[in-house]
Design a protein around this motif. Structure first.
Motif, PDB file in Angstrom:
ATOM      1  N   MET A  29       0.848  -1.161   0.000  1.00 48.49           N
ATOM      2  CA  MET A  29       0.000   0.000   0.000  1.00 48.49           C
ATOM      3  C   MET A  29       0.897   1.228   0.000  1.00 48.49           C
ATOM      4  O   MET A  29       1.877   1.301   0.729  1.00 48.49           O
ATOM      5  N   PHE A  30       0.554   2.190  -0.839  1.00 49.20           N
ATOM      6  CA  PHE A  30       1.234   3.474  -0.872  1.00 49.20           C
ATOM      7  C   PHE A  30       0.200   4.550  -0.591  1.00 49.20           C
ATOM      8  O   PHE A  30      -0.850   4.577  -1.216  1.00 49.20           O
ATOM      9  N   VAL A  31       0.492   5.407   0.354  1.00 50.22           N
ATOM     10  CA  VAL A  31      -0.402   6.512   0.685  1.00 50.22           C
ATOM     11  C   VAL A  31       0.418   7.787   0.591  1.00 50.22           C
ATOM     12  O   VAL A  31       1.490   7.885   1.185  1.00 50.22           O
ATOM     13  N   THR A  32      -0.094   8.758  -0.160  1.00 54.75           N
ATOM     14  CA  THR A  32       0.640   9.997  -0.318  1.00 54.75           C
ATOM     15  C   THR A  32      -0.305  11.159  -0.577  1.00 54.75           C
ATOM     16  O   THR A  32      -1.376  10.973  -1.139  1.00 54.75           O
ATOM     17  N   GLN A  33       0.094  12.316  -0.145  1.00 56.93           N
ATOM     18  CA  GLN A  33      -0.626  13.532  -0.494  1.00 56.93           C
ATOM     19  C   GLN A  33       0.040  14.211  -1.676  1.00 56.93           C
ATOM     20  O   GLN A  33      -0.447  15.209  -2.173  1.00 56.93           O
ATOM     21  N   LEU A  34       1.173  13.665  -2.102  1.00 51.51           N
ATOM     22  CA  LEU A  34       1.909  14.211  -3.241  1.00 51.51           C
ATOM     23  C   LEU A  34       2.210  13.090  -4.231  1.00 51.51           C
ATOM     24  O   LEU A  34       3.335  12.599  -4.327  1.00 51.51           O
ATOM     25  N   PRO A  35       1.205  12.652  -5.000  1.00 50.46           N
ATOM     26  CA  PRO A  35       1.419  11.519  -5.907  1.00 50.46           C
ATOM     27  C   PRO A  35       2.498  11.773  -6.947  1.00 50.46           C
ATOM     28  O   PRO A  35       3.102  10.831  -7.451  1.00 50.46           O
ATOM     29  N   GLN A  36       2.795  13.032  -7.247  1.00 57.27           N
ATOM     30  CA  GLN A  36       3.833  13.332  -8.225  1.00 57.27           C
ATOM     31  C   GLN A  36       5.222  12.928  -7.722  1.00 57.27           C
ATOM     32  O   GLN A  36       6.154  12.834  -8.506  1.00 57.27           O
ATOM     33  N   HIS A  37       5.351  12.655  -6.437  1.00 65.21           N
ATOM     34  CA  HIS A  37       6.633  12.231  -5.887  1.00 65.21           C
ATOM     35  C   HIS A  37       6.872  10.734  -6.024  1.00 65.21           C
ATOM     36  O   HIS A  37       7.980  10.265  -5.749  1.00 65.21           O
ATOM     37  N   LEU A  38       5.849   9.990  -6.410  1.00 62.66           N
ATOM     38  CA  LEU A  38       6.013   8.555  -6.628  1.00 62.66           C
ATOM     39  C   LEU A  38       6.506   8.321  -8.051  1.00 62.66           C
ATOM     40  O   LEU A  38       6.031   8.932  -8.994  1.00 62.66           O
ATOM     41  N   SER A  39       7.437   7.408  -8.201  1.00 66.61           N
ATOM     42  CA  SER A  39       7.982   7.128  -9.533  1.00 66.61           C
ATOM     43  C   SER A  39       6.992   6.334 -10.380  1.00 66.61           C
ATOM     44  O   SER A  39       6.070   5.704  -9.858  1.00 66.61           O
ATOM     45  N   ARG A  40       7.208   6.339 -11.674  1.00 60.21           N
ATOM     46  CA  ARG A  40       6.345   5.578 -12.577  1.00 60.21           C
ATOM     47  C   ARG A  40       6.446   4.081 -12.279  1.00 60.21           C
ATOM     48  O   ARG A  40       5.490   3.345 -12.479  1.00 60.21           O
ATOM     49  N   GLN A  41       7.600   3.635 -11.792  1.00 63.53           N
ATOM     50  CA  GLN A  41       7.757   2.227 -11.438  1.00 63.53           C
ATOM     51  C   GLN A  41       6.835   1.862 -10.277  1.00 63.53           C
ATOM     52  O   GLN A  41       6.264   0.776 -10.259  1.00 63.53           O
ATOM     53  N   VAL A  42       6.697   2.761  -9.324  1.00 64.01           N
ATOM     54  CA  VAL A  42       5.790   2.518  -8.198  1.00 64.01           C
ATOM     55  C   VAL A  42       4.351   2.475  -8.707  1.00 64.01           C
ATOM     56  O   VAL A  42       3.593   1.576  -8.361  1.00 64.01           O
ATOM     57  N   PHE A  43       3.980   3.440  -9.546  1.00 57.38           N
ATOM     58  CA  PHE A  43       2.622   3.434 -10.094  1.00 57.38           C
ATOM     59  C   PHE A  43       2.346   2.147 -10.870  1.00 57.38           C
ATOM     60  O   PHE A  43       1.220   1.671 -10.921  1.00 57.38           O
ATOM     61  N   GLY A  44       3.381   1.572 -11.472  1.00 59.25           N
ATOM     62  CA  GLY A  44       3.209   0.319 -12.203  1.00 59.25           C
ATOM     63  C   GLY A  44       2.842  -0.845 -11.303  1.00 59.25           C
ATOM     64  O   GLY A  44       2.299  -1.843 -11.765  1.00 59.25           O
ATOM     65  N   LEU A  45       3.128  -0.728 -10.015  1.00 66.09           N
ATOM     66  CA  LEU A  45       2.808  -1.784  -9.052  1.00 66.09           C
ATOM     67  C   LEU A  45       1.411  -1.636  -8.463  1.00 66.09           C
ATOM     68  O   LEU A  45       0.904  -2.549  -7.830  1.00 66.09           O
ATOM     69  N   VAL A  46       0.805  -0.487  -8.667  1.00 65.38           N
ATOM     70  CA  VAL A  46      -0.484  -0.183  -8.037  1.00 65.38           C
ATOM     71  C   VAL A  46      -1.620  -0.508  -9.007  1.00 65.38           C
ATOM     72  O   VAL A  46      -1.559  -0.180 -10.190  1.00 65.38           O
ATOM     73  N   ASN A  47      -2.666  -1.167  -8.495  1.00 63.76           N
ATOM     74  CA  ASN A  47      -3.829  -1.438  -9.347  1.00 63.76           C
ATOM     75  C   ASN A  47      -5.139  -0.995  -8.704  1.00 63.76           C
ATOM     76  O   ASN A  47      -6.197  -1.146  -9.289  1.00 63.76           O
ATOM     77  N   SER A  48      -5.085  -0.458  -7.506  1.00 63.91           N
ATOM     78  CA  SER A  48      -6.275   0.050  -6.820  1.00 63.91           C
ATOM     79  C   SER A  48      -5.996   1.483  -6.377  1.00 63.91           C
ATOM     80  O   SER A  48      -4.920   1.776  -5.871  1.00 63.91           O
TER      81      SER A  48
END
Length: 84
Positions: free
Chosen positions: A1-20
């Protein structure tokens, strides 16, 4: 689980792991644009509502759902009690 108020700080690789996703109010147009290119299936109407969401509202997208939805949660006031 990743929780952030600044989604722009997450890398594209992290977003690739997220499906919800549970997206609360976001008013920054650049952040919304980044998410639009990352989160699939959310239609333009829901993206347009994202900046105006009120407390308790969110756009949710889960793999088992047919389509993303705008949800509203109305928390019931509760008391914290110690139980022996």
């Amino acid at each position: 689980m990743f929780v952030t108020q600044l989604p722009q700080h997450l890398s594209r690789q992290v977003f690739g792991l997220v499906n919800s996703y549970v997206l609360h109010k976001i008013t920054d147009a650049q952040v919304i644009n980044t998410l639009r290119h990352t989160v699939s299936g959310i239609d333009d109407g829901l993206w347009g509502r994202l900046p105006g969401l009120t407390p308790g509202q969110a756009i949710v997208s889960f793999p088992h759902m047919t389509r993303p939805l705008l949800v509203s949660i109305d928390p019931i006031p509760a008391e914290l009690r110690l139980v022996d």
